[in-house]
Design an enzyme around this catalytic site. Sequence first.
Site, PDB file in Angstrom:
ATOM      1  N   HIS A  55      10.539  65.235  61.117  1.00 29.32           N
ATOM      2  CA  HIS A  55       9.966  64.133  60.325  1.00 29.32           C
ATOM      3  C   HIS A  55      10.907  62.926  60.344  1.00 29.32           C
ATOM      4  O   HIS A  55      11.970  62.941  59.728  1.00 29.32           O
ATOM      5  CB  HIS A  55       9.714  64.568  58.875  1.00 29.32           C
ATOM      6  N   HIS A  57      11.075  58.279  61.049  1.00 27.63           N
ATOM      7  CA  HIS A  57      10.373  56.986  61.220  1.00 27.63           C
ATOM      8  C   HIS A  57      11.218  56.123  62.147  1.00 27.63           C
ATOM      9  O   HIS A  57      12.068  55.352  61.684  1.00 27.63           O
ATOM     10  CB  HIS A  57      10.151  56.304  59.872  1.00 27.63           C
ATOM     11  N   GLN A 150       0.214  53.972  57.526  1.00 24.73           N
ATOM     12  CA  GLN A 150       1.118  53.747  56.388  1.00 24.73           C
ATOM     13  C   GLN A 150       0.414  53.150  55.161  1.00 24.73           C
ATOM     14  O   GLN A 150       0.662  53.554  54.041  1.00 24.73           O
ATOM     15  CB  GLN A 150       2.271  52.821  56.829  1.00 24.73           C
ATOM     16  N   HIS A 208       1.771  62.884  55.565  1.00 23.95           N
ATOM     17  CA  HIS A 208       2.576  62.544  54.384  1.00 23.95           C
ATOM     18  C   HIS A 208       1.693  62.908  53.188  1.00 23.95           C
ATOM     19  O   HIS A 208       0.731  62.204  52.902  1.00 23.95           O
ATOM     20  CB  HIS A 208       2.875  61.053  54.336  1.00 23.95           C
ATOM     21  N   GLU A 211       3.449  62.564  48.320  1.00 26.52           N
ATOM     22  CA  GLU A 211       4.827  62.091  48.141  1.00 26.52           C
ATOM     23  C   GLU A 211       4.848  61.220  46.892  1.00 26.52           C
ATOM     24  O   GLU A 211       4.883  59.990  46.942  1.00 26.52           O
ATOM     25  CB  GLU A 211       5.314  61.303  49.371  1.00 26.52           C
ATOM     26  N   ASP A 307      13.578  62.075  57.880  1.00 24.05           N
ATOM     27  CA  ASP A 307      12.752  60.967  57.388  1.00 24.05           C
ATOM     28  C   ASP A 307      13.292  59.593  57.774  1.00 24.05           C
ATOM     29  O   ASP A 307      12.598  58.840  58.457  1.00 24.05           O
ATOM     30  CB  ASP A 307      12.563  61.069  55.866  1.00 24.05           C
TER      31      ASP A 307
HETATM   32 FE   FE2 Z   1       8.069  59.909  56.029  1.00 26.90          FE
END
Ligand code: FE2
Length: 422
Positions: A55, A57, A150, A208, A211, A307
């Site tokens: 995971h 970005h 996103q 995701h 969260e 992340d």
């Molecule tokens: Fe993430």
Amino acid sequence: MFDLLVKGGTLPDGTVADIGITKDRIAAVGQLEAEAGRVIDATGDLVSPPFVDPHFHMDATLSYGLPRVNASGTLLEGISLWGELRDIATVEDMVNRAVSYCDWAVSMGLLAIRTHVDTTPDHLRGVQAMLEVKARVSPYLDLQLVAFPQDGLYRTKTGRQNLIRALDMGVDVVGGIPHFERTMEEGAESLRDLGRIAAERGLMWDVHCDETDDPMSRHVETMAREVTRHGLGGRAAGSHLTSMHSMDNYYVSKLLPLIAESGMTAIPNPLINITLQGRHDSYPKRRGLTRVKEMQAMGIPVGWGQDCVLDPWYSLGTADMLDVAFMGLHVAQMTHPAEMARCFTMVTETNARIMNLPEYGLTPGSLASLVVLDAGNPVEALRLRPDRLAVISRGKLVAEKARNDTRLSAPGRPATVRRRHG
Ligand code: FE2
């Protein structure tokens, strides 16, 4: 005759063995006497299959401070900050930052990364950049790209359409962010939609999911249902799952069997969620981590994800999966020797399973990718987060570092000090 021979290392299970490599494969493991083009002496050192990060970005990485820092430290300010940055960053900016990050990763023995790519903007520059990075690093680093809406699949006019465009461009995995859709209902509908897209296209699915600190954010329940409906099993992963931390225990006692039944996997991201979650709490402040040990007790595969590194959500990070596991170990209170050892397995074998990496491991016939660490065993590696003395990717030595002991000048004491123990 091997091309490369790693001599005398200690494998994660405690076995001492040599590893003979021919071309890009592990040819033999055991007490080996054959000649080799090059020998790496790993006597007393830990030899592990490479670290894996399920995971990340990468479109945002190494951008800390651009265009400004996240003053509140919250997830939501990070998302709006990224919304500014993604429209001013060029493809070249993103490629350069991501490739630099891949260099860090290789130096740390991290050889497979699943990265979410924001598919929100119509220009899809992030997708273009990450496809280019994937192609560039493919000889030595496995990148999986996730189409990640996103700003929500339905919350922007072109959210769904752009996710499909990204998949058509060659992005590997379907993403999702149900807790960020406008309503609980639209969040659930996004999961039904995305699960269908993944099943129809024969793709993996990584969401995701929940969260948030809101205990009523229960999208993982719908996700598990869709994973079961489409038979996606271990090809689906729920990332973050932080709301589960705050959920009612009775509800969780119903939820965990449903997740286990689906066969899906879970990816908590402890470095990020220990800093982002609980920001609306006074005291006590919640820890921001999902129920790791409880899911593992149910047989659900749980890895650790990184992340972020130096981006709108997180101001630190070094591409070291041992840092990630170290934080996870503390926050999840995994301090029993077996639990500490499991934390190491989570950032190696379990993460490889979550990413469905074929040919991973230290057995004959596997891809010859491994890392030599200046530690005696996995728990010591977690304690020290030591130098990576050698990193081999598909039979090629891609990183080396000299052992670096500290010299002491204390009277009557040894000349050098090492923090290894036993
Ligand atoms: Fe993430």
